[in-house]
Design a protein around this motif. Structure first.
Motif, PDB file in Angstrom:
ATOM      1  N   GLY A 266       5.391  55.565  31.102  1.00  0.00           N
ATOM      2  CA  GLY A 266       6.540  55.616  30.208  1.00  0.00           C
ATOM      3  C   GLY A 266       7.722  56.371  30.752  1.00  0.00           C
ATOM      4  O   GLY A 266       8.776  56.413  30.116  1.00  0.00           O
ATOM      5  N   CYS A 267       7.579  56.974  31.907  1.00  0.00           N
ATOM      6  CA  CYS A 267       8.673  57.740  32.504  1.00  0.00           C
ATOM      7  C   CYS A 267       9.694  56.795  33.126  1.00  0.00           C
ATOM      8  O   CYS A 267       9.327  55.812  33.781  1.00  0.00           O
ATOM      9  N   GLY A 268      10.975  57.067  32.918  1.00  0.00           N
ATOM     10  CA  GLY A 268      12.036  56.210  33.441  1.00  0.00           C
ATOM     11  C   GLY A 268      12.449  56.596  34.848  1.00  0.00           C
ATOM     12  O   GLY A 268      11.981  57.583  35.425  1.00  0.00           O
ATOM     13  N   TYR A 269      13.363  55.781  35.405  1.00  0.00           N
ATOM     14  CA  TYR A 269      13.806  55.980  36.778  1.00  0.00           C
ATOM     15  C   TYR A 269      15.321  56.102  36.838  1.00  0.00           C
ATOM     16  O   TYR A 269      16.050  55.681  35.934  1.00  0.00           O
ATOM     17  N   ASN A 270      15.803  56.628  37.967  1.00  0.00           N
ATOM     18  CA  ASN A 270      17.228  56.688  38.270  1.00  0.00           C
ATOM     19  C   ASN A 270      17.412  56.408  39.758  1.00  0.00           C
ATOM     20  O   ASN A 270      16.508  56.653  40.550  1.00  0.00           O
ATOM     21  N   GLY A 271      18.579  55.905  40.128  1.00  0.00           N
ATOM     22  CA  GLY A 271      18.833  55.714  41.549  1.00  0.00           C
ATOM     23  C   GLY A 271      19.698  54.520  41.854  1.00  0.00           C
ATOM     24  O   GLY A 271      20.009  53.699  40.972  1.00  0.00           O
ATOM     25  N   ASN A 272      20.104  54.416  43.123  1.00  0.00           N
ATOM     26  CA  ASN A 272      20.993  53.331  43.554  1.00  0.00           C
ATOM     27  C   ASN A 272      20.241  52.151  44.170  1.00  0.00           C
ATOM     28  O   ASN A 272      20.856  51.199  44.646  1.00  0.00           O
ATOM     29  N   THR A 273      18.915  52.209  44.180  1.00  0.00           N
ATOM     30  CA  THR A 273      18.097  51.124  44.736  1.00  0.00           C
ATOM     31  C   THR A 273      17.076  50.683  43.696  1.00  0.00           C
ATOM     32  O   THR A 273      16.373  51.521  43.124  1.00  0.00           O
ATOM     33  N   THR A 274      16.982  49.384  43.447  1.00  0.00           N
ATOM     34  CA  THR A 274      16.042  48.844  42.461  1.00  0.00           C
ATOM     35  C   THR A 274      15.095  47.855  43.136  1.00  0.00           C
ATOM     36  O   THR A 274      15.534  46.950  43.852  1.00  0.00           O
ATOM     37  N   VAL A 275      13.795  48.041  42.893  1.00  0.00           N
ATOM     38  CA  VAL A 275      12.775  47.151  43.444  1.00  0.00           C
ATOM     39  C   VAL A 275      11.835  46.738  42.315  1.00  0.00           C
ATOM     40  O   VAL A 275      11.380  47.589  41.546  1.00  0.00           O
ATOM     41  N   THR A 276      11.557  45.457  42.203  1.00  0.00           N
ATOM     42  CA  THR A 276      10.625  44.969  41.187  1.00  0.00           C
ATOM     43  C   THR A 276       9.210  45.031  41.742  1.00  0.00           C
ATOM     44  O   THR A 276       8.911  44.425  42.774  1.00  0.00           O
ATOM     45  N   VAL A 277       8.357  45.775  41.039  1.00  0.00           N
ATOM     46  CA  VAL A 277       6.967  45.949  41.461  1.00  0.00           C
ATOM     47  C   VAL A 277       6.059  45.425  40.359  1.00  0.00           C
ATOM     48  O   VAL A 277       6.249  45.737  39.179  1.00  0.00           O
ATOM     49  N   VAL A 278       5.062  44.642  40.738  1.00  0.00           N
ATOM     50  CA  VAL A 278       4.106  44.111  39.778  1.00  0.00           C
ATOM     51  C   VAL A 278       2.885  45.018  39.749  1.00  0.00           C
ATOM     52  O   VAL A 278       2.259  45.270  40.782  1.00  0.00           O
ATOM     53  N   ASP A 279       2.548  45.525  38.567  1.00  0.00           N
ATOM     54  CA  ASP A 279       1.385  46.390  38.418  1.00  0.00           C
ATOM     55  C   ASP A 279       0.115  45.614  38.748  1.00  0.00           C
ATOM     56  O   ASP A 279      -0.119  44.520  38.211  1.00  0.00           O
ATOM     57  N   ALA A 280      -0.701  46.176  39.628  1.00  0.00           N
ATOM     58  CA  ALA A 280      -1.894  45.471  40.093  1.00  0.00           C
ATOM     59  C   ALA A 280      -2.924  45.290  38.991  1.00  0.00           C
ATOM     60  O   ALA A 280      -3.729  44.353  39.023  1.00  0.00           O
ATOM     61  N   VAL A 281      -2.924  46.154  37.989  1.00  0.00           N
ATOM     62  CA  VAL A 281      -3.914  46.081  36.915  1.00  0.00           C
ATOM     63  C   VAL A 281      -3.481  45.146  35.803  1.00  0.00           C
ATOM     64  O   VAL A 281      -4.194  44.228  35.401  1.00  0.00           O
ATOM     65  N   SER A 282      -2.256  45.358  35.282  1.00  0.00           N
ATOM     66  CA  SER A 282      -1.792  44.578  34.130  1.00  0.00           C
ATOM     67  C   SER A 282      -1.049  43.308  34.514  1.00  0.00           C
ATOM     68  O   SER A 282      -0.941  42.373  33.709  1.00  0.00           O
ATOM     69  N   GLY A 283      -0.500  43.274  35.729  1.00  0.00           N
ATOM     70  CA  GLY A 283       0.311  42.134  36.130  1.00  0.00           C
ATOM     71  C   GLY A 283       1.729  42.202  35.608  1.00  0.00           C
ATOM     72  O   GLY A 283       2.513  41.277  35.810  1.00  0.00           O
ATOM     73  N   GLN A 284       2.085  43.309  34.958  1.00  0.00           N
ATOM     74  CA  GLN A 284       3.427  43.458  34.395  1.00  0.00           C
ATOM     75  C   GLN A 284       4.407  43.886  35.479  1.00  0.00           C
ATOM     76  O   GLN A 284       4.123  44.787  36.265  1.00  0.00           O
TER      77      GLN A 284
END
Length: 398
Positions: A266-284
């Motif tokens: 539930g913790c959010g992120y900050n930064g100038n670079t964004t990468v989409t990562v798929v959770d290995a367990v949930s697939g989300q």
């Protein structure tokens, strides 16, 4: 020797050689009498010196072995074993790579392992088989046949070594990526201290440990906003309940995966670079954010004096010592890292540490964008990283 008394509850004792000599001489006199002559030229003096050498060798060996238990002093396989207790591992050597443009007859097959040579004589081989296209060209990834940082400037990969039917020429239109040598003990000890919480999650140390464990990561800065509202922390605007990580080195994908796996749910992120990562367990899929540092090029003017070297030797030595320090290659020094201020005093000390005969009279630094030289420490923000090269260091002999 009645007993070995150079290890006690406080650790290993390293006695002066004079004390060992006196101890052995006393033992000889206790056997042969107090009037025994123990001068070096006598037969008994020769035997005493041989015994002293044997004992000091054993003492030094035991001290060296005992130091391997201390992770801050250990080296080689001893350091590797200690580091593995917390899940860490020394980074192995890698090979340099470059994209080569191969030209020749259409449909000609260039097998994997086909070699070409640079103008400097370094050999590279294709990673996989490629086929020359209809226009007579094909791109192939070449990998150095030797490990470590093998430079490949533009248009330097030009000589074909292995005769392949239909393959006529090769060149590279881009600079190659450098490999690396096996991680040194100095670097490994520093990295071990930064990855002690590899087996944890959620905490600051666990998150930074996971990111430092990513291959290629050199340094980072970390901040956390625990408030339920947007806040500016050390100049960075951070979303509610979020983390900010600025990372130097490593691939975007690996960093994003390490950050997703180690931060709190539930913790959010900050930064100038964004990468989409798929959770290995949930697939989300998750959009993971972090920052890459803004590089601040540092200019240096160094005023030195020395009678031990020639002018050229002094200039080369000073530049090399400062660059090694900035890269973190000096034992006990992290060098220029993300968010670390630049100190002229520390840079001068780096020179004196390697070359005591060189006297630094003054060392001035400046941000290349401002060109204002000063002997004061230059502040670096947590989203920045200072960089220096031999070409930005001016050495003046006075």
């Amino acid at each position: 020797m009645a007993e070995y008394k150079y290890i006690n509850s406080t650790g290993v004792i390293m006695p002066d050689t004079d004390n060992v000599i006196d101890e052995v001489r006393d033992e000889y006199r206790a056997v042969f009498g107090d009037d025994l002559i123990t001068d070096d030229w006598t037969p008994q003096g020769v035997l005493i010196n041989a015994e002293v050498k044997a004992r000091t060798t054993v003492i030094e060996n035991n001290a060296a072995l005992a130091n391997q238990i201390n992770p801050n002093l250990a080296g080689g396989i001893f350091l590797d074993a200690i580091w593995m207790l917390t899940g860490g591992q020394r980074r192995g050597a890698t090979r340099s790579q470059v994209v080569g443009i191969c030209r020749g007859v259409a449909a000609a097959i260039i097998p994997a392992g086909s070699r070409a040579r640079t103008k400097n004589g370094d050999e590279f081989a294709t990673v996989e088989q490629v086929v020359i296209g209809e226009l007579g060209t094909v791109s192939a990834i070449f990998q150095s046949t030797s490990v470590g940082p093998v430079p490949v400037p533009i248009d330097s990969l030009t000589q074909i070594i292995d005769a392949v039917l239909g393959w006529e020429t090769v060149t590279n239109e881009t600079v190659g990526s450098l490999g690396q040598n096996v991680q040194s003990d100095v670097s490994a000890r520093s990295m071990r201290r930064k990855t002690l919480a590899l087996q944890g999650v959620s905490t600051t140390e666990a998150i930074t440990s996971a990111i430092y464990d990513v291959p290629g990561v050199k340094s980072l800065s970390f901040r956390e906003n625990i408030a339920g509202e947007e806040r500016v922390i050390d100049g960075v605007t951070m979303a509610p309940h979020s983390v900010y990580v600025c990372v130097d080195g490593g691939t975007d994908e690996n960093i994003a995966q390490a950050l997703l796996a180690s931060k709190s749910a539930g913790c959010g992120y900050n930064g100038n670079t964004t990468v989409t990562v798929v959770d290995a367990v949930s697939g989300q899929p998750y959009d993971v954010k972090f920052s890459r540092p803004e590089e601040i090029t540092i200019l240096m003017r160094v005023y030195v004096s020395s009678r031990a070297m020639s002018t050229v030797q002094i200039q080369d030595a000073v530049r090399l010592a400062i660059v090694d320090y900035a890269r973190g290659e000096q034992d006990g020094e992290d060098g220029f890292t993300v968010g670390t201020d630049v100190s002229p005093f520390e840079a001068a000390s780096a020179v004196n540490r390697n070359y005591p005969d060189i006297f630094i009279k003054k060392l001035e630094i400046a941000d290349i964008s401002k060109m204002t030289f000063s002997v004061d420490t230059l502040p670096i923000e947590i989203w920045q990283k200072a960089v220096v090269a031999e070409s930005t260091i001016q050495v003046n002999i006075v």
